[in-house]
Design an enzyme around this catalytic site. Structure first.
Site, PDB file in Angstrom:
ATOM      1  N   TRP A  11       0.818  -1.209   0.000  1.00  0.00           N
ATOM      2  CA  TRP A  11       0.000   0.000   0.000  1.00  0.00           C
ATOM      3  C   TRP A  11       0.859   1.269   0.000  1.00  0.00           C
ATOM      4  CZ3 TRP A  11      -3.911   1.688  -2.076  1.00  0.00           C
ATOM      5  CH2 TRP A  11      -4.835   2.558  -1.544  1.00  0.00           C
ATOM      6  N   GLY A 132     -10.976   3.605   3.072  1.00  0.00           N
ATOM      7  CA  GLY A 132     -11.986   3.431   2.024  1.00  0.00           C
ATOM      8  C   GLY A 132     -11.692   2.169   1.241  1.00  0.00           C
ATOM      9  N   SER A 134     -10.156   0.040  -1.118  1.00  0.00           N
ATOM     10  CA  SER A 134      -8.959   0.292  -1.937  1.00  0.00           C
ATOM     11  C   SER A 134      -8.006  -0.889  -1.914  1.00  0.00           C
ATOM     12  CB  SER A 134      -8.241   1.540  -1.415  1.00  0.00           C
ATOM     13  OG  SER A 134      -8.143   1.501  -0.001  1.00  0.00           O
ATOM     14  N   LYS A 188     -13.647  -4.325   9.301  1.00  0.00           N
ATOM     15  CA  LYS A 188     -13.889  -4.920   7.966  1.00  0.00           C
ATOM     16  C   LYS A 188     -12.873  -6.045   7.690  1.00  0.00           C
ATOM     17  CE  LYS A 188     -10.377  -3.075   5.575  1.00  0.00           C
ATOM     18  NZ  LYS A 188      -9.542  -3.539   4.490  1.00  0.00           N
ATOM     19  N   ASP A 242     -15.679  -0.376   2.267  1.00  0.00           N
ATOM     20  CA  ASP A 242     -14.468  -1.175   2.471  1.00  0.00           C
ATOM     21  C   ASP A 242     -14.829  -2.617   2.861  1.00  0.00           C
ATOM     22  OD1 ASP A 242     -11.772  -1.470   2.387  1.00  0.00           O
ATOM     23  OD2 ASP A 242     -11.316  -0.267   4.147  1.00  0.00           O
ATOM     24  N   SER A 252      -8.215  -9.706  -1.359  1.00  0.00           N
ATOM     25  CA  SER A 252      -8.026  -9.431   0.065  1.00  0.00           C
ATOM     26  C   SER A 252      -7.315 -10.599   0.732  1.00  0.00           C
ATOM     27  CB  SER A 252      -9.384  -9.199   0.741  1.00  0.00           C
ATOM     28  OG  SER A 252      -9.241  -9.402   2.133  1.00  0.00           O
ATOM     29  N   ARG A 253      -6.165 -10.299   1.341  1.00  0.00           N
ATOM     30  CA  ARG A 253      -5.412 -11.379   2.010  1.00  0.00           C
ATOM     31  C   ARG A 253      -6.148 -11.837   3.255  1.00  0.00           C
ATOM     32  NH1 ARG A 253      -1.244  -6.691   3.361  1.00  0.00           N
ATOM     33  NH2 ARG A 253      -1.811  -6.096   1.267  1.00  0.00           N
ATOM     34  N   ASN A 254      -6.999 -10.963   3.837  1.00  0.00           N
ATOM     35  CA  ASN A 254      -7.810 -11.372   4.996  1.00  0.00           C
ATOM     36  C   ASN A 254      -8.848 -12.399   4.564  1.00  0.00           C
ATOM     37  OD1 ASN A 254      -6.931  -9.558   7.358  1.00  0.00           O
ATOM     38  ND2 ASN A 254      -7.131  -8.120   5.647  1.00  0.00           N
ATOM     39  N   GLU A 279      -4.151  -8.313   8.820  1.00  0.00           N
ATOM     40  CA  GLU A 279      -4.547  -7.575  10.028  1.00  0.00           C
ATOM     41  C   GLU A 279      -5.795  -8.172  10.689  1.00  0.00           C
ATOM     42  OE1 GLU A 279      -2.782  -5.156  11.346  1.00  0.00           O
ATOM     43  OE2 GLU A 279      -2.117  -3.673   9.871  1.00  0.00           O
TER      44      GLU A 279
HETATM   45  N1  LIG Z   1      -2.572  -3.601   0.595  1.00  0.00           N
HETATM   46  C1  LIG Z   1      -3.689  -2.921   0.521  1.00  0.00           C
HETATM   47  O1  LIG Z   1      -4.440  -3.031  -0.465  1.00  0.00           O
HETATM   48  C2  LIG Z   1      -4.074  -1.979   1.614  1.00  0.00           C
HETATM   49  C3  LIG Z   1      -5.063  -1.035   1.362  1.00  0.00           C
HETATM   50  C4  LIG Z   1      -5.429  -0.161   2.362  1.00  0.00           C
HETATM   51  C5  LIG Z   1      -4.813  -0.255   3.614  1.00  0.00           C
HETATM   52  N2  LIG Z   1      -3.858  -1.194   3.848  1.00  0.00           N
HETATM   53  C6  LIG Z   1      -3.273  -1.239   5.197  1.00  0.00           C
HETATM   54  O2  LIG Z   1      -1.967  -0.647   5.121  1.00  0.00           O
HETATM   55  C7  LIG Z   1      -1.102  -1.272   6.083  1.00  0.00           C
HETATM   56  C8  LIG Z   1       0.139  -1.762   5.355  1.00  0.00           C
HETATM   57  O3  LIG Z   1      -0.335  -2.717   4.415  1.00  0.00           O
HETATM   58  P1  LIG Z   1       0.557  -3.252   3.219  1.00  0.00           P
HETATM   59  O4  LIG Z   1      -0.379  -3.978   2.341  1.00  0.00           O
HETATM   60  O5  LIG Z   1       1.385  -2.190   2.623  1.00  0.00           O
HETATM   61  O6  LIG Z   1       1.483  -4.280   4.030  1.00  0.00           O
HETATM   62  P2  LIG Z   1       2.778  -5.034   3.513  1.00  0.00           P
HETATM   63  O7  LIG Z   1       2.952  -6.199   4.401  1.00  0.00           O
HETATM   64  O8  LIG Z   1       2.707  -5.204   2.040  1.00  0.00           O
HETATM   65  O9  LIG Z   1       3.946  -3.961   3.783  1.00  0.00           O
HETATM   66  C9  LIG Z   1       4.308  -3.484   5.031  1.00  0.00           C
HETATM   67  C10 LIG Z   1       5.717  -2.891   4.910  1.00  0.00           C
HETATM   68  O10 LIG Z   1       6.061  -2.302   6.159  1.00  0.00           O
HETATM   69  C11 LIG Z   1       7.440  -2.542   6.365  1.00  0.00           C
HETATM   70  N3  LIG Z   1       7.739  -2.383   7.778  1.00  0.00           N
HETATM   71  C12 LIG Z   1       7.376  -3.162   8.821  1.00  0.00           C
HETATM   72  N4  LIG Z   1       7.815  -2.644   9.984  1.00  0.00           N
HETATM   73  C13 LIG Z   1       8.471  -1.497   9.674  1.00  0.00           C
HETATM   74  C14 LIG Z   1       9.150  -0.518  10.427  1.00  0.00           C
HETATM   75  N5  LIG Z   1       9.221  -0.598  11.756  1.00  0.00           N
HETATM   76  N6  LIG Z   1       9.709   0.516   9.786  1.00  0.00           N
HETATM   77  C15 LIG Z   1       9.623   0.609   8.441  1.00  0.00           C
HETATM   78  N7  LIG Z   1       8.995  -0.283   7.650  1.00  0.00           N
HETATM   79  C16 LIG Z   1       8.425  -1.332   8.269  1.00  0.00           C
HETATM   80  C17 LIG Z   1       7.660  -3.953   5.863  1.00  0.00           C
HETATM   81  O11 LIG Z   1       9.044  -4.204   5.589  1.00  0.00           O
HETATM   82  C18 LIG Z   1       6.790  -3.944   4.594  1.00  0.00           C
HETATM   83  O12 LIG Z   1       7.529  -3.544   3.471  1.00  0.00           O
HETATM   84  C19 LIG Z   1      -1.912  -2.398   6.735  1.00  0.00           C
HETATM   85  O13 LIG Z   1      -2.427  -1.951   7.952  1.00  0.00           O
HETATM   86  C20 LIG Z   1      -3.066  -2.638   5.746  1.00  0.00           C
HETATM   87  O14 LIG Z   1      -4.231  -3.110   6.376  1.00  0.00           O
HETATM   88  C21 LIG Z   1      -3.456  -2.046   2.869  1.00  0.00           C
END
Ligand SMILES: NC(=O)c1ccc[n+]([C@@H]2O[C@H](COP(=O)([O-])OP(=O)(O)OC[C@H]3O[C@@H](n4cnc5c(N)ncnc54)[C@H](O)[C@@H]3O)[C@@H](O)[C@H]2O)c1
Length: 329
Positions: A11, A132, A134, A188, A242, A252-254, A279
């Site tokens: 993200w 939202g 996404s 969600k 969402d 969705s990985r969830n 999550e």
């Molecule tokens: N992927 C989606 O479609 C999406 C959409 C909306 C919201 N989100 C939310 O965004 C958040 C992140 O999701 P994601 O999909 O990017 O996860 P992800 O697992 O793809 O990436 C998380 C990143 O954070 C890094 N990280 C972990 N600890 C860290 C630290 N202390 N300092 C710096 N970097 C660190 C990891 O190395 C990894 O690259 C989650 O809470 C998720 O629910 C994801």
């Protein structure tokens, strides 16, 4: 404008591309060198997309701190406290835009609570939640997406609205309901796991899934009510929007995690094999604990808690729900 993205995952990198498309400058920070190297060689660390040539990433927190005082938090929620500790000490007032989704099951803190606890008030411009429907998989392909910027400070919500909106694929609304948006974002994911579980069980079908989303939304509203948010948020993009996109899609990985749990895979195996954050399991635990703390019922969430944490078979969880007193809707 310059923006530092904390977390170069699915993200965070995708939002970096949105900001670059909107003519802002970004610096992505991640602790994993291989992610940073991938980004700097214009490869998305999780998808096959080629990134814009002006994207930059670093493993240096001081570089990030110097680059900008606008931070996007995009790491799994359990890592946010340590991330903010690393970011400290700040030397100038900063704005925090959170895009991570979850409530801490250990202390029941929302992400706005965590930011408040870790960032000295004198260095905090404010907090905005950007949520939202996404999937990163779609936004990275610049597919049309609508989001909500929620902040107690209307002007900050409007600033974030302008920062991310464009005329081609992103439209951002504003809201003042921070806690409502945080509950929705967490709940969600929990319901998406449960949706995956029931999708993989032969005794349930589409009827059950529609019922789950409807009754799950009702549980989400109850949590918002008990935490002092606005229940209307549940019926907007952050809530039902969402919920639909997360609880019905293999993106969705969830949802995928739920399918595997329903088929009998252990959480340990799923966590070990999924490269990305799930999550929803922590959210089920947090929401269950919130219902105990504030003394209200969340039947579906609690059944899922029993299944995942007390290893109750799916059949018995469903039976437990059906044995509840018959009542009006
Ligand atoms: N992927 C989606 O479609 C999406 C959409 C909306 C919201 N989100 C939310 O965004 C958040 C992140 O999701 P994601 O999909 O990017 O996860 P992800 O697992 O793809 O990436 C998380 C990143 O954070 C890094 N990280 C972990 N600890 C860290 C630290 N202390 N300092 C710096 N970097 C660190 C990891 O190395 C990894 O690259 C989650 O809470 C998720 O629910 C994801």
């Amino acid at each position: 404008m310059k923006v530092s993205i904390l977390g170069g995952g699915a993200w965070g990198v995708t939002l970096a591309q949105v900001l670059l498309d909107n003519d802002h400058e970004v610096l992505v920070y991640d602790i994993k060198k291989e992610n940073v190297d991938a980004i700097n060689s214009l490869h998305h660390p999780f998808f096959n997309n080629v990134l814009p040539s002006n994207i930059k990433a670093t493993t240096s927190i001081s570089e990030v701190r110097e680059f900008s005082n606008t931070y996007v938090i995009s790491v799994p929620t359990k890592f946010i406290p340590s991330l903010l500790d690393t970011l400290n000490p700040l030397t100038r007032k900063s704005l925090f835009i959170n895009v991570s989704k979850g409530i801490d099951p250990d202390n029941l803190e929302s992400i706005s609570d965590v930011v408040k606890r870790h960032i000295d008030k004198k260095y905090l411009i404010g907090y905005v939640n950007l949520t939202g429907p996404s999937h990163a998989e779609e936004v990275i392909d610049r597919k049309l997406t609508l989001l909500v910027a929620s902040s107690k400070d209307t002007n900050l919500a409007k600033d974030v609205q302008k920062l991310f909106s464009n005329t081609t694929y992103i439209r951002v609304y504003t809201s003042n309901d921070v806690i409502g948006s945080e509950v929705c974002a967490s709940a969600k994911n929990a319901i998406a796991v449960i949706s995956g579980i029931i999708s993989s069980v032969s005794s349930t079908g589409e009827n059950a899934r529609a019922a789950l989303l409807t009754r799950g939304l009702k549980e989400l509203v109850l949590v918002i009510k008990h935490l002092g948010g606005n229940k209307k948020t549940a019926y907007g993009l952050t809530g039902i929007g969402d919920l639909i996109v997360t609880a019905t899609s293999l993106n969705s990985r969830n949802f995928r995690c739920g399918i595997r749990l329903g088929k009998g895979d252990s959480l340990e195996t799923i966590y070990a094999e999924e490269k990305q954050t799930i999550e929803g399991i922590r959210s089920i635990e947090a929401l269950h604990k919130l219902s105990l703390k504030y003394n209200f019922e969340l039947p579906i969430i609690s059944a899922a808690y029993d299944l995942i944490f007390n290893h109750l078979p799916v059949k018995e969880c469903i039976e437990k729900l059906l044995l509840r007193d018959l009542t009006k809707e």
